[in-house]
Design an enzyme around this catalytic site. Structure first.
Site, short mmCIF file in Angstrom:
data_model
loop_
_atom_site.label_atom_id
_atom_site.label_comp_id
_atom_site.label_asym_id
_atom_site.label_seq_id
_atom_site.Cartn_x
_atom_site.Cartn_y
_atom_site.Cartn_z
N ASN A 298 0.81 -1.23 0.00
CA ASN A 298 0.00 0.00 0.00
C ASN A 298 0.84 1.28 0.00
O ASN A 298 0.46 2.27 -0.61
CB ASN A 298 -0.93 0.02 1.22
CG ASN A 298 -1.94 -1.09 1.16
OD1 ASN A 298 -2.73 -1.17 0.23
ND2 ASN A 298 -1.91 -1.98 2.15
N SER B 15 5.77 11.12 7.17
CA SER B 15 5.34 11.02 8.57
C SER B 15 6.48 11.28 9.54
O SER B 15 7.65 11.04 9.24
CB SER B 15 4.81 9.60 8.82
OG SER B 15 4.64 9.36 10.20
N TYR C 278 6.53 0.92 9.20
CA TYR C 278 5.71 2.00 8.62
C TYR C 278 6.60 3.21 8.32
O TYR C 278 6.53 3.79 7.22
CB TYR C 278 4.58 2.35 9.59
CG TYR C 278 3.92 3.67 9.32
CD1 TYR C 278 3.08 3.84 8.22
CD2 TYR C 278 4.13 4.76 10.17
CE1 TYR C 278 2.46 5.07 7.98
CE2 TYR C 278 3.52 5.98 9.93
CZ TYR C 278 2.69 6.14 8.83
OH TYR C 278 2.09 7.35 8.59
N LYS D 5 7.60 5.22 4.77
CA LYS D 5 7.48 6.67 4.53
C LYS D 5 8.82 7.25 4.06
O LYS D 5 8.87 8.08 3.16
CB LYS D 5 6.98 7.36 5.79
CG LYS D 5 5.52 7.05 6.10
CD LYS D 5 4.63 7.62 5.01
CE LYS D 5 3.26 7.04 4.97
NZ LYS D 5 2.39 7.62 3.95
N1 LIG Z 1 -3.29 11.16 10.48
C1 LIG Z 1 -2.06 11.49 10.85
O1 LIG Z 1 -1.85 12.07 11.94
C2 LIG Z 1 -0.90 11.19 9.95
C3 LIG Z 1 -1.06 10.66 8.68
N2 LIG Z 1 0.04 10.45 7.87
C4 LIG Z 1 -0.13 9.90 6.53
O2 LIG Z 1 -1.16 10.58 5.86
C5 LIG Z 1 -1.86 9.69 5.00
C6 LIG Z 1 -3.34 9.72 5.33
O3 LIG Z 1 -3.50 9.33 6.67
P1 LIG Z 1 -4.93 9.25 7.36
O4 LIG Z 1 -5.89 10.08 6.58
O5 LIG Z 1 -4.74 9.50 8.79
O6 LIG Z 1 -5.25 7.71 7.16
P2 LIG Z 1 -6.65 7.03 6.83
O7 LIG Z 1 -6.50 5.57 7.06
O8 LIG Z 1 -7.75 7.76 7.54
O9 LIG Z 1 -6.76 7.30 5.26
C7 LIG Z 1 -5.97 6.60 4.34
C8 LIG Z 1 -6.84 6.28 3.16
O10 LIG Z 1 -6.06 5.60 2.19
C9 LIG Z 1 -6.86 4.60 1.59
N3 LIG Z 1 -5.99 3.54 1.10
C10 LIG Z 1 -5.21 2.69 1.80
N4 LIG Z 1 -4.59 1.84 0.97
C11 LIG Z 1 -4.97 2.16 -0.28
C12 LIG Z 1 -4.67 1.63 -1.57
N5 LIG Z 1 -3.84 0.59 -1.73
N6 LIG Z 1 -5.25 2.22 -2.64
C13 LIG Z 1 -6.09 3.26 -2.52
N7 LIG Z 1 -6.41 3.80 -1.33
C14 LIG Z 1 -5.86 3.25 -0.22
C15 LIG Z 1 -7.77 4.10 2.71
O11 LIG Z 1 -8.95 3.54 2.18
C16 LIG Z 1 -8.02 5.38 3.52
O12 LIG Z 1 -9.22 6.01 3.13
C17 LIG Z 1 -1.25 8.30 5.21
O13 LIG Z 1 -0.34 8.05 4.15
C18 LIG Z 1 -0.51 8.42 6.53
O14 LIG Z 1 0.60 7.58 6.55
C19 LIG Z 1 1.29 10.78 8.27
C20 LIG Z 1 1.51 11.27 9.52
C21 LIG Z 1 0.44 11.53 10.45
O1 LIG Z 2 2.20 8.75 10.86
C1 LIG Z 2 1.36 8.73 11.75
O2 LIG Z 2 1.59 9.42 12.88
C2 LIG Z 2 0.53 9.74 13.80
C3 LIG Z 2 1.17 10.13 15.13
O3 LIG Z 2 1.92 9.05 15.61
P1 LIG Z 2 1.63 8.40 17.06
O4 LIG Z 2 2.61 7.28 17.17
O5 LIG Z 2 1.87 9.50 18.04
O6 LIG Z 2 0.18 7.97 17.08
C4 LIG Z 2 -0.40 8.54 13.94
O7 LIG Z 2 -1.47 8.84 14.83
C5 LIG Z 2 -0.92 8.19 12.56
O8 LIG Z 2 -1.79 7.07 12.61
C6 LIG Z 2 0.23 7.82 11.66
O9 LIG Z 2 -0.24 7.64 10.34
#
Ligand SMILES: NC(=O)C1=CN([C@@H]2O[C@H](COP(=O)(O)OP(=O)(O)OC[C@H]3O[C@@H](n4cnc5c(N)ncnc54)[C@H](O)[C@@H]3O)[C@@H](O)[C@H]2O)C=CC1
Ligand SMILES: O=C1O[C@H](COP(=O)(O)O)[C@@H](O)[C@H](O)[C@H]1O
Length: 257
Positions: free
Chosen positions: A84, A109, A146, A150
Site C-alpha cells: 500500500n 510522517s 511503517y 514513509k
Molecule cells: N493522520 C495522521 O496524523 C498522519 C497521517 N500520515 C499519513 O497521511 C496519509 C493519510 O493518513 P490518514 O488520513 O490518517 O489515514 P486514513 O486511514 O484515515 O486514510 C488513508 C486512506 O487511504 C486509503 N488507502 C489505503 N490503501 C490504499 C490503496 N492501496 N489504494 C487506494 N487507497 C488506499 C484508505 O482507504 C483510507 O481512506 C497516510 O499516508 C498516513 O501515513 C502521516 C503522519 C500523520
Molecule cells: O504517521 C502517523 O503518525 C501519527 C502520530 O503518531 P503516534 O505514534 O503518536 O500515534 C499517527 O497517529 C498516525 O496514525 C500515523 O499515520
C-alpha cells in the site's frame, strides 16, 4: 494550481481536513479505495494505488497529486506497507510522470524519523524549553516498518524528481487531530497538526515554487522538536494553531487570523 488536483486516500482523516479547508479552492479529483458512504461533490474514482491501471486513471488530466493513500498504522506489518505504501507510491509516481503531472505532494510522517526520540532525549525533547530540533535535512531514522515505508516514499520522490523533473514536496505530518491537541500525550502535543493548518500547508505546497522539499507538517506549537522554518521559508506556511493554546480539549487562546 489551476489544473485539477488528485487527492488519493480522500476518504481518510487527512483528506477530510484538506477538503474541509480547501473544498472550494480547487477542481478536485478524489480517489477512494472503497465506495464512499455519501456521494462526493467532486469528480471521483474507486481504485487501488497499487494497481497501475487505477493509478493511470487517477492521474488522467490532473496537474498535481496529493498522495495520502496508504496504511497509516505505525504498527502496520511489512506486507501491508510494502504493497500500500511503497509499491502504491511508486505506481502513482510512474503514472504521474507518464501523464506529465507538475507537482507531487507526499504524505510522509513523523515516523520516518522516530528513532531520533532516544531514551536520552525523551521526554525532555517534547517540552517547550528544550531546543532539540529536526529540520528535514537529516537522514531518516525510522522506528518501525511503517516509518521505513514513509522514508522510502521520500526517496522515491527524490529519484522521480532528479530523473524526471517532477516537483516534489514531502510533508512529514505530525499528529493530526480535530478540534484540539491530543490530551495527556506530550509527544502528540509537540507534533500536533490542527485541521486548519493541515489544509493550509497542503495549499502552500500546491501554490509555492520549489523543486524537491522535505518539510515538517505541524502547527506552531510551543512544544516542538520539528522545525517549521523550512515550510515557512519555502512554502510560505503560516500556521494559525499552537497546542499551548489549549487546556485539555478547551481552547484558552484564540488563533491570530
Ligand atoms: N493522520 C495522521 O496524523 C498522519 C497521517 N500520515 C499519513 O497521511 C496519509 C493519510 O493518513 P490518514 O488520513 O490518517 O489515514 P486514513 O486511514 O484515515 O486514510 C488513508 C486512506 O487511504 C486509503 N488507502 C489505503 N490503501 C490504499 C490503496 N492501496 N489504494 C487506494 N487507497 C488506499 C484508505 O482507504 C483510507 O481512506 C497516510 O499516508 C498516513 O501515513 C502521516 C503522519 C500523520
Ligand atoms: O504517521 C502517523 O503518525 C501519527 C502520530 O503518531 P503516534 O505514534 O503518536 O500515534 C499517527 O497517529 C498516525 O496514525 C500515523 O499515520
Amino acid at each position: 494550481m489551476d489544473d485539477p488536483v488528485l487527492l488519493t486516500g480522500a476518504g481518510g482523516a487527512v483528506g477530510e481536513a484538506i477538503l474541509e479547508g480547501l473544498e472550494e479552492d480547487y477542481y478536485w479529483k478524489l480517489m477512494f479505495h472503497n465506495p464512499p458512504a455519501e456521494q462526493p461533490n467532486h469528480e471521483y474514482l474507486i481504485g487501488d494505488v497499487d494497481n497501475p491501471e487505477d493509478a493511470r486513471r487517477a492521474v488522467e488530466g490532473v496537474g498535481a497529486v496529493i498522495h495520502l493513500a496508504g496504511d497509516p498504522r505505525p504498527e502496520a506489518p511489512w506486507d501491508s506497507v510494502l504493497a500500500n505504501n511503497i509499491d502504491g507510491t511508486q505506481k502513482m509516481y510512474e503514472a504521474a510522470i507518464e501523464e506529465g503531472v507538475e507537482k507531487f505532494i507526499f504524505a510522509s510522517s513523523n515516523h520516518a524519523v522516530g528513532s531520533f526520540e532516544t531514551d536520552q532525549r525523551t521526554p525532555e525533547m517534547y517540552r517547550p524549553d528544550d531546543d532539540f530540533r529536526l529540520d528535514g535535512s537529516e537522514f531518516p531514522r525510522p522506528g518501525n516498518l511503517y516509518g521505513v515505508s514513509k522514508a522510502t516514499g521520500e526517496v522515491l520522490g527524490r529519484y522521480y524528481h532528479d530523473e524526471h523533473g517532477i516537483k516534489v514536496c514531502n510533508i512529514r505530518i505530525g499528529n493530526l487531530t480535530r478540534g484540539h491537541p491530543p490530551i495527556d500525550y506530550e509527544r502528540g502535543q509537540a507534533m500536533w497538526l490542527s485541521y486548519p493548518d493541515c489544509a493550509h500547508i497542503h495549499q502552500c505546497a500546491l501554490e509555492a515554487d520549489y523543486e524537491f522539499e522535505i518539510v515538517y507538517g505541524i502547527s506552531d506549537n510551543d512544544r516542538k522538536y520539528y522545525s517549521i522554518d523550512r515550510a515557512k521559508e519555502v512554502l510560505n506556511y503560516r500556521p494559525q494553531d499552537n497546542s499551548a493554546h489549549f487546556e485539555g480539549d478547551e481552547r484558552v487562546v484564540e488563533p491570530d487570523v
